[in-house]
Design a protein around this motif. Sequence first.
Motif, PDB file in Angstrom:
ATOM      1  N   TRP A 155      51.441  29.980  45.088  1.00  0.00           N
ATOM      2  CA  TRP A 155      51.383  28.504  45.074  1.00  0.00           C
ATOM      3  C   TRP A 155      52.087  27.980  46.310  1.00  0.00           C
ATOM      4  CZ3 TRP A 155      49.416  24.148  43.437  1.00  0.00           C
ATOM      5  CH2 TRP A 155      50.156  22.971  43.382  1.00  0.00           C
ATOM      6  N   ASN A 156      51.364  27.173  47.089  1.00  0.00           N
ATOM      7  CA  ASN A 156      51.963  26.584  48.269  1.00  0.00           C
ATOM      8  C   ASN A 156      52.395  25.178  47.897  1.00  0.00           C
ATOM      9  OD1 ASN A 156      52.204  25.026  50.750  1.00  0.00           O
ATOM     10  ND2 ASN A 156      51.342  26.821  51.774  1.00  0.00           N
ATOM     11  N   GLN A 157      53.710  24.999  47.840  1.00  0.00           N
ATOM     12  CA  GLN A 157      54.282  23.739  47.372  1.00  0.00           C
ATOM     13  C   GLN A 157      53.955  22.578  48.303  1.00  0.00           C
ATOM     14  OE1 GLN A 157      56.365  23.609  44.410  1.00  0.00           O
ATOM     15  NE2 GLN A 157      55.793  21.485  44.657  1.00  0.00           N
ATOM     16  N   ASP A 158      53.886  22.843  49.586  1.00  0.00           N
ATOM     17  CA  ASP A 158      53.661  21.773  50.562  1.00  0.00           C
ATOM     18  C   ASP A 158      52.189  21.367  50.585  1.00  0.00           C
ATOM     19  OD1 ASP A 158      55.992  23.519  52.608  1.00  0.00           O
ATOM     20  OD2 ASP A 158      56.358  21.766  51.337  1.00  0.00           O
ATOM     21  N   GLU A 159      51.295  22.382  50.598  1.00  0.00           N
ATOM     22  CA  GLU A 159      49.864  22.062  50.679  1.00  0.00           C
ATOM     23  C   GLU A 159      49.231  21.873  49.303  1.00  0.00           C
ATOM     24  OE1 GLU A 159      48.042  25.159  53.003  1.00  0.00           O
ATOM     25  OE2 GLU A 159      49.483  24.887  54.629  1.00  0.00           O
ATOM     26  N   LEU A 160      49.973  22.196  48.249  1.00  0.00           N
ATOM     27  CA  LEU A 160      49.479  22.096  46.872  1.00  0.00           C
ATOM     28  C   LEU A 160      48.199  22.904  46.690  1.00  0.00           C
ATOM     29  CD1 LEU A 160      50.122  18.276  46.240  1.00  0.00           C
ATOM     30  CD2 LEU A 160      51.603  20.183  45.616  1.00  0.00           C
ATOM     31  N   THR A 161      48.272  24.158  47.082  1.00  0.00           N
ATOM     32  CA  THR A 161      47.108  25.048  46.931  1.00  0.00           C
ATOM     33  C   THR A 161      47.513  26.327  46.208  1.00  0.00           C
ATOM     34  OG1 THR A 161      47.575  25.967  49.116  1.00  0.00           O
ATOM     35  CG2 THR A 161      45.903  24.236  48.996  1.00  0.00           C
ATOM     36  N   PHE A 162      46.533  26.889  45.508  1.00  0.00           N
ATOM     37  CA  PHE A 162      46.731  28.176  44.839  1.00  0.00           C
ATOM     38  C   PHE A 162      46.255  29.304  45.749  1.00  0.00           C
ATOM     39  CE2 PHE A 162      48.068  26.667  40.825  1.00  0.00           C
ATOM     40  CZ  PHE A 162      47.380  25.496  40.565  1.00  0.00           C
ATOM     41  N   ASN A 163      46.872  30.480  45.571  1.00  0.00           N
ATOM     42  CA  ASN A 163      46.470  31.653  46.346  1.00  0.00           C
ATOM     43  C   ASN A 163      46.430  32.875  45.436  1.00  0.00           C
ATOM     44  OD1 ASN A 163      46.489  30.346  49.015  1.00  0.00           O
ATOM     45  ND2 ASN A 163      48.684  30.179  48.628  1.00  0.00           N
ATOM     46  N   PHE A 164      45.549  32.835  44.447  1.00  0.00           N
ATOM     47  CA  PHE A 164      45.450  33.982  43.557  1.00  0.00           C
ATOM     48  C   PHE A 164      44.398  34.987  44.014  1.00  0.00           C
ATOM     49  CE2 PHE A 164      48.435  33.570  40.274  1.00  0.00           C
ATOM     50  CZ  PHE A 164      48.640  32.226  40.024  1.00  0.00           C
ATOM     51  N   ASN A 165      43.475  34.518  44.815  1.00  0.00           N
ATOM     52  CA  ASN A 165      42.434  35.432  45.268  1.00  0.00           C
ATOM     53  C   ASN A 165      42.935  36.201  46.495  1.00  0.00           C
ATOM     54  OD1 ASN A 165      40.018  36.720  45.294  1.00  0.00           O
ATOM     55  ND2 ASN A 165      38.828  34.998  46.090  1.00  0.00           N
ATOM     56  N   THR A 166      43.998  36.956  46.277  1.00  0.00           N
ATOM     57  CA  THR A 166      44.650  37.674  47.375  1.00  0.00           C
ATOM     58  C   THR A 166      44.823  39.143  46.992  1.00  0.00           C
ATOM     59  OG1 THR A 166      46.815  37.164  46.446  1.00  0.00           O
ATOM     60  CG2 THR A 166      45.969  35.669  48.118  1.00  0.00           C
ATOM     61  N   GLU A 167      45.028  39.949  48.008  1.00  0.00           N
ATOM     62  CA  GLU A 167      45.238  41.390  47.776  1.00  0.00           C
ATOM     63  C   GLU A 167      46.434  41.640  46.880  1.00  0.00           C
ATOM     64  OE1 GLU A 167      43.987  43.431  51.904  1.00  0.00           O
ATOM     65  OE2 GLU A 167      45.474  44.546  50.717  1.00  0.00           O
ATOM     66  N   GLY A 168      47.486  40.858  47.086  1.00  0.00           N
ATOM     67  CA  GLY A 168      48.717  41.052  46.315  1.00  0.00           C
ATOM     68  C   GLY A 168      48.488  40.868  44.823  1.00  0.00           C
ATOM     69  N   PHE A 169      47.768  39.797  44.463  1.00  0.00           N
ATOM     70  CA  PHE A 169      47.524  39.536  43.047  1.00  0.00           C
ATOM     71  C   PHE A 169      46.595  40.585  42.462  1.00  0.00           C
ATOM     72  CE2 PHE A 169      47.600  37.417  39.192  1.00  0.00           C
ATOM     73  CZ  PHE A 169      46.332  37.071  38.753  1.00  0.00           C
ATOM     74  N   ILE A 170      45.558  40.947  43.207  1.00  0.00           N
ATOM     75  CA  ILE A 170      44.628  41.970  42.745  1.00  0.00           C
ATOM     76  C   ILE A 170      45.368  43.293  42.542  1.00  0.00           C
ATOM     77  CG2 ILE A 170      42.606  43.350  43.414  1.00  0.00           C
ATOM     78  CD1 ILE A 170      41.600  40.758  44.849  1.00  0.00           C
ATOM     79  N   GLU A 171      46.265  43.607  43.470  1.00  0.00           N
ATOM     80  CA  GLU A 171      47.062  44.839  43.355  1.00  0.00           C
ATOM     81  C   GLU A 171      47.938  44.804  42.106  1.00  0.00           C
ATOM     82  OE1 GLU A 171      46.539  47.423  45.238  1.00  0.00           O
ATOM     83  OE2 GLU A 171      48.046  48.553  44.097  1.00  0.00           O
TER      84      GLU A 171
END
Lengths: 469, 296
Positions: free
Chosen positions: A247-263
Motif C-alpha cells: 500500500w502506497n500511502q502517498d499515492e493511495l495505490t495497492f501493490n498486490f500484483n507483485t512478485e513479493g506477494f505471489i512468493e
Amino acid sequence: MGTKKLSRRDFLRLSAITAAAAVVSSACQPQQVEPVAPAKSEEVPQAEAPAAEVVTLEWWWGWGGTTSANALEELKAAFNEQHETITANPLVPSNMDEKLLTAVAGGTPPDAAVGNIAFSELAARGSFTPLDDYFTVSKVVQKDDIVASLWQDGSWQGTTYGLAACEVGPRMGFVYNVDLVEGAGLDPENPPLTWDEMYDWHEKITTFDDAGNIDLLGFDPLDAMGGRRPTSDASFFWADSMGFEWWNQDELTFNFNTEGFIESLKTIKRFYDLVGVEQMEGYRSSYGTWTQSPTASFPAGAQAAILNGYWTPGELAHSAPDKRFRFTWPPNSSERKGIKFQNVGGHPVVIPKGAQHPDEAFTLLEFLTTPPAMDIIFNTTGWLGPRISWLEQLNVSQYPGLEFYLESAINADELKPCPLCPISSIVGQELNDTWDAVNFGDKSPEQAAAEMQETLTSELQNQFPELLG
Amino acid sequence: MKRSELHRFITGLLFISPWLIGFLLWTVYPVLASIFYSFTRYDVVRPPRYIGLSNYSELLFKDDTFHIVLGNTLYFVIIGVPLGVITAFLLAALLNNRMRFRSIYRTVFFLPAIVPAIAAAEVWRWVYNPRWGLINSVLKSMGLATIPWLSSPALAKFSLIIIQAWAQGTAMLIFLAALQDVPRSLYDAAVVDGANRWQRFRHVTIPMTTPAILFVLLTGLIGTFQYFTLGWLLTQGGPNQSTEFYSIYLYRNAFRFFKMGYASALAWLLFILIVICTLLIFRTSARWVFYGGETE
C-alpha cells in the motif's frame, strides 16, 4: 331521574385514551437532568461552594479476557480516584467495529474508545474528533516523549484523530518452543533465517499418527501475526518479510500484483501442503490461535513455532509458564536473508464525533499515557505504553523475552510503518479469501494476486473517488 | 361514514396505535429507506450518493463472490429444507403412535428448537471438533482418520444442514397436530379396503397433512434463505467461502465493509428471490395440497 352510569364500553374507551395520552406525553418529556454530586472539599467553607457537575464518561474498551478485565478495573478505579468531577464508565462491547459504526451514525457514540477498531476507515469518513488542538495545549502529553511512529499511526491526511495507548509496541517476532525444537533434533541456538530453513524445521518437527492425523505441528504460517490483516495498529507481516510495499500511502495505490506477494502465497501454501490444508484448518480450529489462551496450539505445546508480537512473553508467562521459549527475528525470503525488520504500532484512543464530553474524554486519553496507567496495564497484561521515558526505565525481567522486542525497535534494519488504508476491512477479507483460494488449490498464486489487485483498486475507486481524483 | 362508525373506527385505531406506531417506525420506514439506499453508495456515516442501478448491475454481472454466495445458499435451501421437512414429518409420525413415555420423547425431540443459537453452536463445535469432538474421538480411538466436518469445503455445508435438521422441533409439533387431526374413519376405510401400513401412510396420512407440509415448507424456505446465526458462529463463511451464505455476505457488506447501499441492494434481491420461490410453490400447491372437505 336516573343517575347516568359509566358503561363498560365508555370505561374501556376512556382507559385507552388515557393510556395513549400517557405514552405520548412520556415520550415528549424533556430529558431528566442528572443529579449533581456536591463537590468534595477538605475544609468546611464559610459560604457554601457551588456544586461541581460530575461528568460520566462512556468509554469503550475493546479487549476481553481475564487479564484485560483486571487491567480495566484497576484503570477505572485509578482514574476515578484522581478525577473528582469525571467518572469513567467503561464498557467492553463485542464486535466493537460494528457497534462503533452504528453508534457514530446514530449520534450516540461513546465519549472515548480504544481497541481493535477500524481506525483508518472511520477516520477517513470523518467519524472522529480532531485532536491536534488538544495536544497543542496538553500539559500531560509531551510530543517528544511519545514513540514517534505512533503520531502517524493515529492520524489521517495530516490530522491527528487518536493516540495509541493501552497496547503499544513491536509487532513482529519469531517465537519457538525450545523443547519441541530440540526433540526434533534441531539446534535451538540456530533459528531459521529464511523460509526455506523454516520449512526444514516444519518438516522435521511435524509428526502424524498412524491414521494420518497431525500429532504435532511444526509451524502454522497463518497463526497470530502471520494471518493478521494489516490495520492501522500493525503492518502486514508477509509484506515486511518478503520486502514489498502492498500500500502506497502517498499515492493511495495497492501493490498486490507483485512478485513479493505471489512468493508469500507460494510459501504459505508450501507449509499447508505438507500437512494437508483441511488438516491444518481442523488443527487450528481444534486448539485455537495466538498465545493468550493455555489451550491454543502454541501455548499448549501442540505447535512448535509462531509469529507474534511483544505481548507474547507476557501472555506465555500466564498461559504456558512451564515451557521454554526463544524470541528472535522472523525469517525472510532467501534474497533478504538476515535482514532484521520490525513494526511498532498501537491502538489509538479516539474520541468519536458527537461525543457528549470530548474535553473530559481527552483527559482520559491523557491519563492512559501516564506512568501510573501504563504500570497498571503492564503489570496485569504485559502490554506496553507509548512513552519513551517510561519504556526506558521499565524492568522487563518480569517477562523473559520482552527485552528482545524492546531492543528490536532500536536494532532493526527496517522499521515498517503501520498502514492507513481507508478500506482495510475489505483488504483483510480479500486476503483471507485469497489465502484460502490458493491453499485449497482453487486459484494459482499469480491469478489470485492479480484478481485481488483489481478488486481492491476498484473498491477504493468506488468508495473514495474524491481521494483519487 | 356515519358518526358512530367513525367513532368506532377511531377507537379501534387508538387501541392498536402502539403497534401501528412501532410498525411504521421500525418496519415500514426501514424498508422504504433500504429501497432508497439500494440506489446509492452509502457507508452509514457519510451522506448517501445516488448511483442509480449500479449496485444491482454489479451484483448480478460483476461480483464473483455474490455468485458463490448465491450458490451456497441455494445448495443449503434445496437440500436443507426438504431434509428438515422430512425429518420433522418422520419424527411426528413416530410420535403419533401410542407408546410409553411418549411425552418425554416429544419433549426431547422438541428441546433443540428452543436451545439458544450460541449454546447450540458451542455444543456442535464440540461435536464436530476435529481432535476431541464426540464423533472424531470415536474414530481416533478406532485408529481411523478424523473427519474435517467444518474444515472441509466439501463437508462444511452439509455439517450445518445436519444441525438444521436437528432443530426441527417446531415443525415436528405442527406435523404432530396435523397427524392427530386425520380422521380415524379414513384409516378404518383403508384397512377395510386391504391397504397395508405403507399404503395407509402414503394414501391417507400424507395427503391429509399436505396443508401442514405446505406451511412448513414455505416457512422453512423463507427462513433458510436468511440463514445466518449458526453459519456466522461456527464457520464465518469458511473454509474457502464454502459457507459464505447470503445473509452473512449481506452483513459483511453492511457492517464491515461500509457498503450499506450495496447491502440494501442485496436485501432487495433476496426478497425478490424469496417471493419468486414462494409463488412457485403456491402455484404448484394446487396439484399436491389436499384441503379436507374439498370436492372434485
